[in-house]
Design a protein around this motif. Structure first.
Motif, short mmCIF file in Angstrom:
data_model
loop_
_atom_site.label_atom_id
_atom_site.label_comp_id
_atom_site.label_asym_id
_atom_site.label_seq_id
_atom_site.Cartn_x
_atom_site.Cartn_y
_atom_site.Cartn_z
N TYR A 155 45.38 33.73 38.58
CA TYR A 155 44.31 33.84 39.58
C TYR A 155 43.17 34.74 39.11
O TYR A 155 42.15 34.86 39.78
N LEU A 156 43.35 35.39 37.97
CA LEU A 156 42.34 36.32 37.45
C LEU A 156 41.52 35.66 36.35
O LEU A 156 41.98 34.72 35.70
N SER A 157 40.32 36.18 36.14
CA SER A 157 39.54 35.74 34.99
C SER A 157 40.30 36.12 33.72
O SER A 157 41.15 37.02 33.73
N VAL A 199 34.87 39.64 34.81
CA VAL A 199 34.62 38.22 35.08
C VAL A 199 34.41 37.49 33.75
O VAL A 199 34.23 38.12 32.70
N GLU A 247 39.87 39.84 32.87
CA GLU A 247 40.59 40.72 33.79
C GLU A 247 42.09 40.67 33.53
O GLU A 247 42.77 41.71 33.53
N ASP A 299 42.99 38.63 47.52
CA ASP A 299 43.48 37.31 47.13
C ASP A 299 42.44 36.65 46.21
O ASP A 299 41.36 36.26 46.66
N HIS A 300 42.77 36.51 44.94
CA HIS A 300 41.83 35.92 43.99
C HIS A 300 42.10 34.45 43.75
O HIS A 300 41.49 33.83 42.87
N SER A 301 43.00 33.89 44.56
CA SER A 301 43.29 32.46 44.42
C SER A 301 42.28 31.61 45.19
O SER A 301 42.21 30.40 45.00
N ARG A 334 40.63 44.80 43.47
CA ARG A 334 41.74 44.21 42.72
C ARG A 334 42.95 43.86 43.58
O ARG A 334 43.87 43.19 43.09
N TYR A 343 39.09 41.03 51.57
CA TYR A 343 37.63 40.93 51.44
C TYR A 343 36.92 41.56 52.64
O TYR A 343 37.44 41.54 53.76
N MET A 376 35.95 44.29 38.99
CA MET A 376 36.81 43.37 38.26
C MET A 376 36.03 42.72 37.13
O MET A 376 34.82 42.48 37.24
N SER A 425 47.77 38.83 44.49
CA SER A 425 47.08 39.76 43.60
C SER A 425 48.08 40.34 42.60
O SER A 425 49.07 40.97 42.99
#
Length: 338
Positions: free
Chosen positions: A231-233, A275, A236, A108-110, A105, A117, A273, A129
């Motif tokens: 940036y999150l589902s 999805v 989430e 970087d989810h962008s 979590r 990662y 996370m 994040s």
């Protein structure tokens, strides 16, 4: 609403109810956050440059080191509540942060960088994040409040908190800077660390002050980082906001965030996370309890919104006495989900 009715109705919806399902004591290394042994345990273990202790708040190891330093410096106040500092109520913060790291979590989810990662910069915490940004206000701000309260004594160096690469104005970096921007929040954390110095130190008082500061941190950060939710589902992002709302209810009971209790509780949070396509309580790779927590958090948040916050106000009123809080905690610990 009688107090018992209110307690049962609210706790039935509460995430902590599911935590009581755990019969497994967490033992061994798993009780500590990931990489705990590698984190600095003392402020002087951080790099010193130009007579400044330099802390990289956007590196998981360093942020964990901030927590470890807080726990070590405050250990003397919690010795009566468990061996090896296990009764320290600050454990909730690094354990929650460790869960965030372990479940990905803090990355970087962008899609813009490899921050956070395994095939990139694993220990990097992304300023994109939502979880990492929210946590800053539950890590660096408490830490600076503790510095101001004198928890670390007279330090030989000043402290420098390194900023992220972008969105620098969303954060503060020193006692003076933070105090000028958010005096109420800094006051709350300073008050918590000062009560520990008191000769008439009571655990319930400390829990009350800690939770007050915790809730204030979330309330301050929540509107500030709404833009990070994109940036999150959707599942989430919903869970994140539901979790933030749920903390208000848990806080009112002065729920103990010692090592064992927090570990037991956290076992029922989602271990990855969410999805698109995840629909609790039908997420196949989640346990029934983890699914139930998500459903309960959603129901609690909806109920509080539908009542215009009245549900939380009633709950807080019910929790305004030691007897009420004791009953609330008992229900949180013992209530079994159907």
């Amino acid at each position: 609403f009688g107090i018992h009715t209110l307690l049962v109705v609210t706790v039935t919806l509460s995430p902590a109810a599911a935590a009581a399902q755990s019969e497994n004591d967490v033992t061994g290394e798993d009780v500590y956050p990931p990489l705990w042994d590698l984190a600095p345990g003392n402020l002087l273990d951080f790099p010193v440059k130009d007579n400044r202790i330099v802390i990289s708040a956007w590196n998981y190891r360093d942020r964990l080191g901030v927590y470890k330093s807080l726990l070590n410096a405050s250990a003397k106040y919690f010795g009566a509540f468990g061996p090896q500092n296990s009764g320290n109520i600050l454990w909730g913060l690094p354990l929650q942060h460790g869960w965030q790291f372990h479940t990905g979590r803090l990355a970087d989810h962008s899609g813009g960088t490899s921050c956070g990662y395994e095939n990139g910069e694993l220990l990097c915490q992304s300023v994109r994040s939502w979880w990492s940004c929210m946590n800053y206000y539950l890590a660096i701000i408490p830490f600076l409040g503790a510095v101001e309260a004198g928890l670390f004594g007279q330090l030989p160096y000043e402290i420098e908190i390194l900023p992220p690469e972008e969105q620098k104005d969303d954060f503060c970096y020193s006692v003076k800077d933070c105090w000028s921007r958010m005096p109420e929040l800094m006051d709350d954390w300073k008050a918590f660390f000062e009560v520990n110095n008191s000769s008439s130190f009571k655990l319930d008082d400390a829990l009350g002050l800690m939770w007050k500061a915790h809730v204030t941190s979330i309330a301050y950060a929540l509107p500030k980082f709404q833009d990070r939710l994109k940036y999150l589902s959707h599942p989430e992002a919903t869970f994140g906001e539901d979790w933030a709302n749920g903390v208000d209810f848990i806080a009112a009971t002065h729920f103990s965030t010692d090592l064992q209790t927090t570990n037991t509780f956290q076992a029922f949070l989602p271990q990855r996370m969410l999805v698109e396509g995840d629909v609790p309580p039908f997420i196949s790779d989640f346990s029934p309890e983890q699914n139930r927590v998500l459903v309960s958090l959603r129901a609690l948040h909806k109920a509080n919104e539908l009542t215009g916050g009245l549900l939380l106000k009633l709950w807080k009123k019910a929790m305004s006495t030691e007897a009420g809080r004791k009953l609330g905690r008992k229900l949180l610990e013992n209530l079994t989900s159907s």
